[in-house]
Design an enzyme around this catalytic site. Structure first.
Site, PDB file in Angstrom:
ATOM      1  N   TRP A  30       0.823  -1.217   0.000  1.00  0.00           N
ATOM      2  CA  TRP A  30       0.000   0.000   0.000  1.00  0.00           C
ATOM      3  C   TRP A  30       0.851   1.257   0.000  1.00  0.00           C
ATOM      4  O   TRP A  30       0.488   2.263  -0.619  1.00  0.00           O
ATOM      5  CB  TRP A  30      -1.003  -0.029   1.158  1.00  0.00           C
ATOM      6  CG  TRP A  30      -1.976  -1.148   0.955  1.00  0.00           C
ATOM      7  CD1 TRP A  30      -2.076  -2.304   1.682  1.00  0.00           C
ATOM      8  CD2 TRP A  30      -2.961  -1.265  -0.092  1.00  0.00           C
ATOM      9  NE1 TRP A  30      -3.053  -3.118   1.154  1.00  0.00           N
ATOM     10  CE2 TRP A  30      -3.614  -2.517   0.079  1.00  0.00           C
ATOM     11  CE3 TRP A  30      -3.349  -0.451  -1.149  1.00  0.00           C
ATOM     12  CZ2 TRP A  30      -4.633  -2.954  -0.781  1.00  0.00           C
ATOM     13  CZ3 TRP A  30      -4.362  -0.879  -2.003  1.00  0.00           C
ATOM     14  CH2 TRP A  30      -4.988  -2.113  -1.808  1.00  0.00           C
ATOM     15  N   ASP A  67      -1.721   6.918   6.097  1.00  0.00           N
ATOM     16  CA  ASP A  67      -2.767   6.011   5.633  1.00  0.00           C
ATOM     17  C   ASP A  67      -2.937   4.989   6.754  1.00  0.00           C
ATOM     18  O   ASP A  67      -2.116   4.083   6.913  1.00  0.00           O
ATOM     19  CB  ASP A  67      -2.352   5.335   4.328  1.00  0.00           C
ATOM     20  CG  ASP A  67      -3.356   4.257   3.878  1.00  0.00           C
ATOM     21  OD1 ASP A  67      -4.333   4.005   4.624  1.00  0.00           O
ATOM     22  OD2 ASP A  67      -3.156   3.683   2.794  1.00  0.00           O
ATOM     23  N   LYS A 117     -12.875  -1.445   6.993  1.00  0.00           N
ATOM     24  CA  LYS A 117     -12.245  -2.383   7.923  1.00  0.00           C
ATOM     25  C   LYS A 117     -12.837  -2.197   9.323  1.00  0.00           C
ATOM     26  O   LYS A 117     -13.616  -3.015   9.785  1.00  0.00           O
ATOM     27  CB  LYS A 117     -10.722  -2.196   7.940  1.00  0.00           C
ATOM     28  CG  LYS A 117     -10.053  -2.679   6.663  1.00  0.00           C
ATOM     29  CD  LYS A 117      -9.664  -1.532   5.804  1.00  0.00           C
ATOM     30  CE  LYS A 117      -8.652  -1.844   4.718  1.00  0.00           C
ATOM     31  NZ  LYS A 117      -8.895  -2.951   3.816  1.00  0.00           N
TER      32      LYS A 117
HETATM   33  N1  PMP Z   1      -4.356   1.479   2.006  1.00  0.00           N
HETATM   34  C1  PMP Z   1      -4.457   0.409   2.799  1.00  0.00           C
HETATM   35  C2  PMP Z   1      -3.534   0.279   3.970  1.00  0.00           C
HETATM   36  C3  PMP Z   1      -5.428  -0.559   2.525  1.00  0.00           C
HETATM   37  O1  PMP Z   1      -5.552  -1.643   3.312  1.00  0.00           O
HETATM   38  C4  PMP Z   1      -6.287  -0.406   1.420  1.00  0.00           C
HETATM   39  C5  PMP Z   1      -7.383  -1.403   1.074  1.00  0.00           C
HETATM   40  N2  PMP Z   1      -7.189  -2.679   1.444  1.00  0.00           N
HETATM   41  C6  PMP Z   1      -6.115   0.717   0.618  1.00  0.00           C
HETATM   42  C7  PMP Z   1      -5.159   1.644   0.941  1.00  0.00           C
HETATM   43  C8  PMP Z   1      -7.013   0.949  -0.559  1.00  0.00           C
HETATM   44  O2  PMP Z   1      -8.224   1.344  -0.079  1.00  0.00           O
HETATM   45  P1  PMP Z   1      -9.477   1.660  -1.019  1.00  0.00           P
HETATM   46  O3  PMP Z   1      -9.756   0.429  -1.788  1.00  0.00           O
HETATM   47  O4  PMP Z   1     -10.522   2.043  -0.042  1.00  0.00           O
HETATM   48  O5  PMP Z   1      -9.092   2.795  -1.904  1.00  0.00           O
END
Ligand code: PMP
Length: 361
Positions: free
Chosen positions: A103, A173, A197
């Site tokens: 991520w 994030d 989550k």
């Molecule tokens: N950052 C993290 C740490 C995540 O776990 C996730 C989704 N699993 C995301 C970003 C992406 O999130 P979204 O699909 O809501 O854009």
């Protein structure tokens, strides 16, 4: 008959059952209004009271200081990867990013569209199995902000510390562990999280931003993504994700009723300890993350003999232990044990792990 499983999905993830029951009770007729929250004007007094209470409860849970704005936006955490630089990074500026896994890499790639990015440290040298200690970071003095991914949902790596960035705003994030433990919000400039989550259903993005960091957006920043515009309009520059905000509000109420984040943290520690202890008990299962950096929320684990993965997952499913398959990027298994997962669910998984090992070890 309703059948509920123990759901170990990384997200969209299990919701607290009392929240779902309350939403079910109120689905057709919210507080005698003869309509669902889904059907209400976002500008009416009823929805206004829902949004106001959700924000107040969130502020109480996290102890959010008065000079921080709470925004309920859309686009997920991945949209924030663009929205953060559009709000905070001047075209000729530089931002520091920590490279701690899947991520973080997405954040770095997206931000690179908007300006110069310096990767201050990376754990790629060890397949993203640790958080680089702050002493090893090469920060840029004139950086507009420092970006961290405080819980890597796929790698299962979690920061156990809040970095000290001096006067440079810290942007996090925190998608996969926000509300799992107390957090000193005042140490951050921006905290963002997709809701799916620990907060509520997918489709809602939570942003907590220090007030002085609003009003700096670049000219080309879409108005819906301009922190100042959304702060001034109470996240209603456009139609917000009303039903998501309502469910998030119910989740915040549930968390307060559990005793708040200190109590939830104790429960989360107990769950994580039970699961990691089982993983470490023999060599049959393994988790590659440095023990001090192991996530309490997302626990990847691997069988010594990966040919048994399918049988493990099939048996788990038969016992009502659902969505344990690891992310396709890493394989194996992953148990996401967010706030809504009770200890009993983790213990049921541990029981199955033991039984499976006895049968195949
Ligand atoms: N950052 C993290 C740490 C995540 O776990 C996730 C989704 N699993 C995301 C970003 C992406 O999130 P979204 O699909 O809501 O854009």
């Amino acid at each position: 008959m309703t059948r509920r499983v123990y759901n170990f999905s990384a997200g969209p993830a299990a919701m607290p059952e009392p929240v779902l029951q309350r939403a079910q009770q109120e689905l057709l007729d919210w507080h005698g209004r003869g309509m669902s929250v889904m059907e209400m004007s976002h500008r009416g007094a009823d929805f206004g009271s829902i949004a106001t209470k959700a924000e107040a409860d969130l502020r109480a849970l996290l102890g959010i200081p008065a000079d921080y704005r709470v925004l309920f936006l859309q686009g997920g955490a991945l949209a924030q990867n663009a929205i953060v630089p559009l709000n905070l990074l001047p075209p000729d500026g530089v931002a520091d990013y920590l490279d701690t896994g899947h991520w973080a890499r997405k954040s770095i790639a997206e931000a690179g569209k908007y300006g110069r990015i310096n990767v201050a440290a990376s754990s790629a040298d060890a397949q993203y199995t640790y958080v680089p200690p702050q002493a090893s970071w090469r920060l840029t003095r004139e950086a507009s902000y420092v970006h961290v991914t405080t819980n890597e949902t796929i790698g299962g790596v979690e920061y156990g510390f809040i970095p000290d960035t001096g006067g440079v705003p810290l942007v996090a994030d925190a998608s996969s562990h926000l509300l799992s433990r107390p957090l000193d919000v005042a140490r951050f400039g921006v905290i963002y999280a997709g809701a799916q989550k620990n907060i509520g259903p997918a489709g809602l993005t939570l942003v907590i931003v220090r007030a002085d960091l609003t009003g700096r957006a670049r000219r080309e920043c879409p108005s819906v993504f301009d922190y100042a515009v959304q702060a001034q309009t109470g996240s209603m520059f456009n139609t917000p994700a009303t039903f998501g905000i309502y469910l998030a509000g119910l989740t915040f109420e549930w968390l307060l009723a559990q005793g708040g984040l200190a109590a939830i943290e104790r429960a989360n520690i107990a769950k994580a300890q039970a699961l990691y202890a089982e993983i470490d008990r023999t060599g049959f299962y393994s988790n590659p993350v440095r023990p001090s950096d192991r996530s309490r929320m997302n626990v990847p684990f691997f069988l010594r003999d990966t040919r048994l993965d399918a049988a493990f997952l099939e048996g788990a499913e038969a016992r009502g232990l659902s969505q344990l398959k690891g992310h396709r990027a890493v394989g194996g298994m992953r148990a996401s044990i967010y706030n809504a997962m009770p200890l009993a669910g983790v213990l049921a998984l541990v029981d199955w792990m033991r039984e499976f090992e006895r049968g195949h070890g």
